[in-house]
Design a protein around this motif. Structure first.
Motif, PDB file in Angstrom:
ATOM      1  N   HIS A 112      18.720  13.611   0.707  1.00 51.96           N
ATOM      2  CA  HIS A 112      19.981  14.257   0.357  1.00 51.96           C
ATOM      3  C   HIS A 112      20.770  14.591   1.623  1.00 51.96           C
ATOM      4  CE1 HIS A 112      18.642  14.661  -3.800  1.00 51.96           C
ATOM      5  NE2 HIS A 112      17.505  15.165  -3.354  1.00 51.96           N
ATOM      6  N   PRO A 113      22.101  14.388   1.617  1.00 50.81           N
ATOM      7  CA  PRO A 113      22.911  14.759   2.777  1.00 50.81           C
ATOM      8  C   PRO A 113      22.814  16.255   3.048  1.00 50.81           C
ATOM      9  CG  PRO A 113      24.169  13.384   1.250  1.00 50.81           C
ATOM     10  CD  PRO A 113      22.905  13.787   0.544  1.00 50.81           C
ATOM     11  N   HIS A 114      22.546  16.611   4.309  1.00 53.11           N
ATOM     12  CA  HIS A 114      22.436  18.021   4.680  1.00 53.11           C
ATOM     13  C   HIS A 114      23.819  18.613   4.889  1.00 53.11           C
ATOM     14  CE1 HIS A 114      21.158  21.627   6.945  1.00 53.11           C
ATOM     15  NE2 HIS A 114      20.039  21.485   6.244  1.00 53.11           N
ATOM     16  N   ASP A 115      23.967  19.890   4.517  1.00 55.82           N
ATOM     17  CA  ASP A 115      25.282  20.532   4.566  1.00 55.82           C
ATOM     18  C   ASP A 115      25.836  20.659   5.981  1.00 55.82           C
ATOM     19  OD1 ASP A 115      25.316  20.809   1.846  1.00 55.82           O
ATOM     20  OD2 ASP A 115      24.726  22.932   1.842  1.00 55.82           O
ATOM     21  N   HIS A 116      24.962  20.924   6.962  1.00 62.26           N
ATOM     22  CA  HIS A 116      25.501  21.296   8.271  1.00 62.26           C
ATOM     23  C   HIS A 116      24.677  20.765   9.448  1.00 62.26           C
ATOM     24  CE1 HIS A 116      22.825  24.656   6.957  1.00 62.26           C
ATOM     25  NE2 HIS A 116      22.325  24.456   8.163  1.00 62.26           N
ATOM     26  N   SER A 117      23.926  19.671   9.241  1.00 61.89           N
ATOM     27  CA  SER A 117      23.136  19.092  10.327  1.00 61.89           C
ATOM     28  C   SER A 117      23.507  17.624  10.511  1.00 61.89           C
ATOM     29  CB  SER A 117      21.635  19.223  10.039  1.00 61.89           C
ATOM     30  OG  SER A 117      21.264  20.590   9.964  1.00 61.89           O
ATOM     31  N   PHE A 118      23.590  17.195  11.796  1.00 62.36           N
ATOM     32  CA  PHE A 118      24.147  15.890  12.121  1.00 62.36           C
ATOM     33  C   PHE A 118      23.386  15.266  13.283  1.00 62.36           C
ATOM     34  CE2 PHE A 118      27.288  18.744  10.445  1.00 62.36           C
ATOM     35  CZ  PHE A 118      28.005  17.988   9.524  1.00 62.36           C
ATOM     36  N   VAL A 119      23.494  13.941  13.413  1.00 60.20           N
ATOM     37  CA  VAL A 119      23.043  13.230  14.606  1.00 60.20           C
ATOM     38  C   VAL A 119      24.236  12.467  15.158  1.00 60.20           C
ATOM     39  CG1 VAL A 119      20.627  13.035  13.925  1.00 60.20           C
ATOM     40  CG2 VAL A 119      22.252  11.261  13.239  1.00 60.20           C
ATOM     41  N   LEU A 120      24.198  12.193  16.459  1.00 60.35           N
ATOM     42  CA  LEU A 120      25.295  11.491  17.099  1.00 60.35           C
ATOM     43  C   LEU A 120      25.326  10.033  16.645  1.00 60.35           C
ATOM     44  CD1 LEU A 120      27.553  11.848  19.232  1.00 60.35           C
ATOM     45  CD2 LEU A 120      25.916  11.027  20.929  1.00 60.35           C
ATOM     46  N   ASP A 121      26.496   9.589  16.207  1.00 62.37           N
ATOM     47  CA  ASP A 121      26.697   8.188  15.875  1.00 62.37           C
ATOM     48  C   ASP A 121      27.075   7.469  17.164  1.00 62.37           C
ATOM     49  OD1 ASP A 121      27.450   5.710  15.028  1.00 62.37           O
ATOM     50  OD2 ASP A 121      28.629   6.403  13.322  1.00 62.37           O
ATOM     51  N   ASN A 122      26.138   6.706  17.726  1.00 67.82           N
ATOM     52  CA  ASN A 122      26.319   6.155  19.064  1.00 67.82           C
ATOM     53  C   ASN A 122      27.078   4.836  19.109  1.00 67.82           C
ATOM     54  OD1 ASN A 122      25.068   8.041  20.879  1.00 67.82           O
ATOM     55  ND2 ASN A 122      23.113   7.516  19.947  1.00 67.82           N
ATOM     56  N   ASN A 123      27.372   4.217  17.983  1.00 67.78           N
ATOM     57  CA  ASN A 123      28.003   2.897  18.037  1.00 67.78           C
ATOM     58  C   ASN A 123      29.518   3.016  18.020  1.00 67.78           C
ATOM     59  OD1 ASN A 123      28.329   0.196  18.245  1.00 67.78           O
ATOM     60  ND2 ASN A 123      27.749  -0.282  16.149  1.00 67.78           N
ATOM     61  N   GLY A 124      30.081   3.175  19.217  1.00 66.91           N
ATOM     62  CA  GLY A 124      31.523   3.174  19.368  1.00 66.91           C
ATOM     63  C   GLY A 124      32.157   4.527  19.127  1.00 66.91           C
ATOM     64  N   ASN A 125      33.349   4.682  19.711  1.00 65.67           N
ATOM     65  CA  ASN A 125      34.144   5.894  19.536  1.00 65.67           C
ATOM     66  C   ASN A 125      35.486   5.522  18.921  1.00 65.67           C
ATOM     67  OD1 ASN A 125      32.524   6.425  22.342  1.00 65.67           O
ATOM     68  ND2 ASN A 125      32.702   8.285  21.140  1.00 65.67           N
ATOM     69  N   PRO A 126      35.846   6.115  17.777  1.00 63.74           N
ATOM     70  CA  PRO A 126      37.199   5.910  17.259  1.00 63.74           C
ATOM     71  C   PRO A 126      38.232   6.407  18.271  1.00 63.74           C
ATOM     72  CG  PRO A 126      35.785   6.844  15.576  1.00 63.74           C
ATOM     73  CD  PRO A 126      35.014   6.910  16.861  1.00 63.74           C
ATOM     74  N   ILE A 127      39.354   5.692  18.372  1.00 65.42           N
ATOM     75  CA  ILE A 127      40.405   6.073  19.310  1.00 65.42           C
ATOM     76  C   ILE A 127      41.745   6.073  18.593  1.00 65.42           C
ATOM     77  CG2 ILE A 127      39.257   5.324  21.431  1.00 65.42           C
ATOM     78  CD1 ILE A 127      40.724   2.671  21.209  1.00 65.42           C
ATOM     79  N   VAL A 128      42.653   6.909  19.092  1.00 65.91           N
ATOM     80  CA  VAL A 128      44.015   6.992  18.570  1.00 65.91           C
ATOM     81  C   VAL A 128      44.970   7.084  19.750  1.00 65.91           C
ATOM     82  CG1 VAL A 128      45.663   8.350  17.210  1.00 65.91           C
ATOM     83  CG2 VAL A 128      43.288   8.162  16.454  1.00 65.91           C
ATOM     84  N   GLU A 129      46.071   6.351  19.693  1.00 71.38           N
ATOM     85  CA  GLU A 129      47.150   6.497  20.661  1.00 71.38           C
ATOM     86  C   GLU A 129      48.438   6.757  19.898  1.00 71.38           C
ATOM     87  OE1 GLU A 129      47.483   3.464  23.587  1.00 71.38           O
ATOM     88  OE2 GLU A 129      45.337   3.490  24.088  1.00 71.38           O
ATOM     89  N   LEU A 130      49.165   7.798  20.319  1.00 72.99           N
ATOM     90  CA  LEU A 130      50.407   8.178  19.655  1.00 72.99           C
ATOM     91  C   LEU A 130      51.489   8.369  20.701  1.00 72.99           C
ATOM     92  CD1 LEU A 130      51.000  10.643  16.769  1.00 72.99           C
ATOM     93  CD2 LEU A 130      52.217  11.000  18.920  1.00 72.99           C
ATOM     94  N   ALA A 131      52.629   7.722  20.492  1.00 78.76           N
ATOM     95  CA  ALA A 131      53.794   7.892  21.364  1.00 78.76           C
ATOM     96  C   ALA A 131      54.942   8.378  20.503  1.00 78.76           C
ATOM     97  CB  ALA A 131      54.147   6.583  22.058  1.00 78.76           C
ATOM     98  N   ALA A 132      55.445   9.567  20.820  1.00 80.16           N
ATOM     99  CA  ALA A 132      56.487  10.187  20.000  1.00 80.16           C
ATOM    100  C   ALA A 132      57.694  10.529  20.856  1.00 80.16           C
ATOM    101  CB  ALA A 132      55.950  11.443  19.318  1.00 80.16           C
ATOM    102  N   GLU A 133      58.884  10.277  20.315  1.00 85.50           N
ATOM    103  CA  GLU A 133      60.136  10.702  20.918  1.00 85.50           C
ATOM    104  C   GLU A 133      60.834  11.636  19.952  1.00 85.50           C
ATOM    105  OE1 GLU A 133      62.684   7.665  22.469  1.00 85.50           O
ATOM    106  OE2 GLU A 133      60.994   6.354  22.937  1.00 85.50           O
ATOM    107  N   ARG A 134      61.543  12.627  20.494  1.00 89.58           N
ATOM    108  CA  ARG A 134      62.214  13.608  19.651  1.00 89.58           C
ATOM    109  C   ARG A 134      63.175  12.904  18.682  1.00 89.58           C
ATOM    110  NH1 ARG A 134      62.880  18.986  19.901  1.00 89.58           N
ATOM    111  NH2 ARG A 134      61.904  19.136  21.968  1.00 89.58           N
ATOM    112  N   GLY A 135      63.071  13.260  17.414  1.00 93.73           N
ATOM    113  CA  GLY A 135      63.968  12.719  16.412  1.00 93.73           C
ATOM    114  C   GLY A 135      63.581  11.371  15.864  1.00 93.73           C
TER     115      GLY A 135
END
Length: 280
Positions: A112-135
């Motif tokens: 069963h999935p535990h409510d508050h215990s985790f292990v590190l997922d070592n295969n890759g890191n999700p990434i985000v790039e955001l470029a914003a200009e006013r308006g």
């Protein structure tokens, strides 16, 4: 002499958010680079700091937005951070954010999935790039860094240019492995960034696993094409794949054959294959 361009900000702002729904908790850990453009030239040229936003303030702003948005995924969280800069500081004209996520995988205890215990997922890191200009609406790309995968057969490298400098042997059966850097540019907001990102990776892995690879180049192109076909909300897919080599060991001196069974793993030097695939 003139100041041609300038930007400044805060690097590696690390923040962990814990969203709690009853007994179930969800960790979201990010490392974010924040860079600003705007009316800051006098800070560089005139010793005038009146409009300068302290980089420590930038870090505090990220933490405040984090506290107010515990459940947002990385893309929406970055958009909220950029919007807060525009709302609070008139001198800010542009915000560029680069976020790298540390993924935590929920433990299963007794099936069963535990409510508050985790292990590190070592295969890759999700990434985000955001470029914003006013308006303007922000430009957002998502992806994954260091996503590592391989297949042990149904991959080849042959019929390439041969000249006196060529020593590598042709093969129709080799290990194909890489640590992928992948990005896709959004042209529309999906129903769920997180679910759609997962679908993109799953689609590319389906192509990689189930089709013969004539080369890393061949596989990357078809993986990107499949992702674009599956997800209409993305405009381009950028893939960079270092070729993680496995060199067949020569065991003849020991009276042993070696039919693709024992290899020397090495990634130095490695082939570097990159492509950007987009819609016509």
């Amino acid at each position: 002499m003139t100041l041609i361009s300038s930007t400044y900000g805060k690097g590696r702002v690390r923040v962990m958010r814990i969203n709690k729904v009853g007994a179930v908790q969800e960790p979201r850990e990010l490392s974010i680079n924040v860079m600003l453009t705007g009316k800051f030239s006098q800070v560089f040229t005139d010793k005038d700091n009146a409009l300068a936003i302290s980089t420590d303030t930038m870090k505090n702003l990220v933490n405040i937005v984090a506290r107010e948005n515990l459940a947002l995924g990385a893309e929406d969280f970055c958009a909220a951070v950029a919007q807060r800069f525009f709302e609070r500081y008139e001198q800010v004209d542009g915000v560029t954010l680069k976020a790298r996520e540390t993924k935590w995988k929920r433990l299963e205890i007794d099936g069963h999935p535990h409510d508050h215990s985790f292990v590190l997922d070592n295969n890759g890191n999700p990434i985000v790039e955001l470029a914003a200009e006013r308006g303007k609406l922000p430009e957002i790309s998502s992806g994954v860094s260091g996503f590592t995968f391989m297949k042990t057969t149904r991959s080849g490298w042959d019929k390439y240019l041969m000249d006196p400098y060529t020593t590598i042997r042709e093969t129709r059966d080799r290990i194909a492995a890489t640590s992928l850097e992948a990005r896709w540019q959004w042209k529309a907001v999906p129903a769920s960034y997180e679910n759609t990102n997962t679908a993109i990776i799953d689609t590319m892995m389906q192509v990689f696993a189930t089709t013969y690879s004539e080369s890393v180049q061949d596989s990357l192109y078809r993986m990107a094409m499949a992702a674009l076909a599956a997800v209409p909300e993305i405009e381009t897919v950028s893939l960079a794949a270092p070729n993680k080599h496995y060199l067949l060991m020569n065991l003849e001196a020991f009276g042993l054959t070696n039919e693709n069974a024992v290899f020397l793993p090495t990634d130095e030097p490695h082939g570097q294959i990159e492509c950007v695939v987009g819609r016509e």
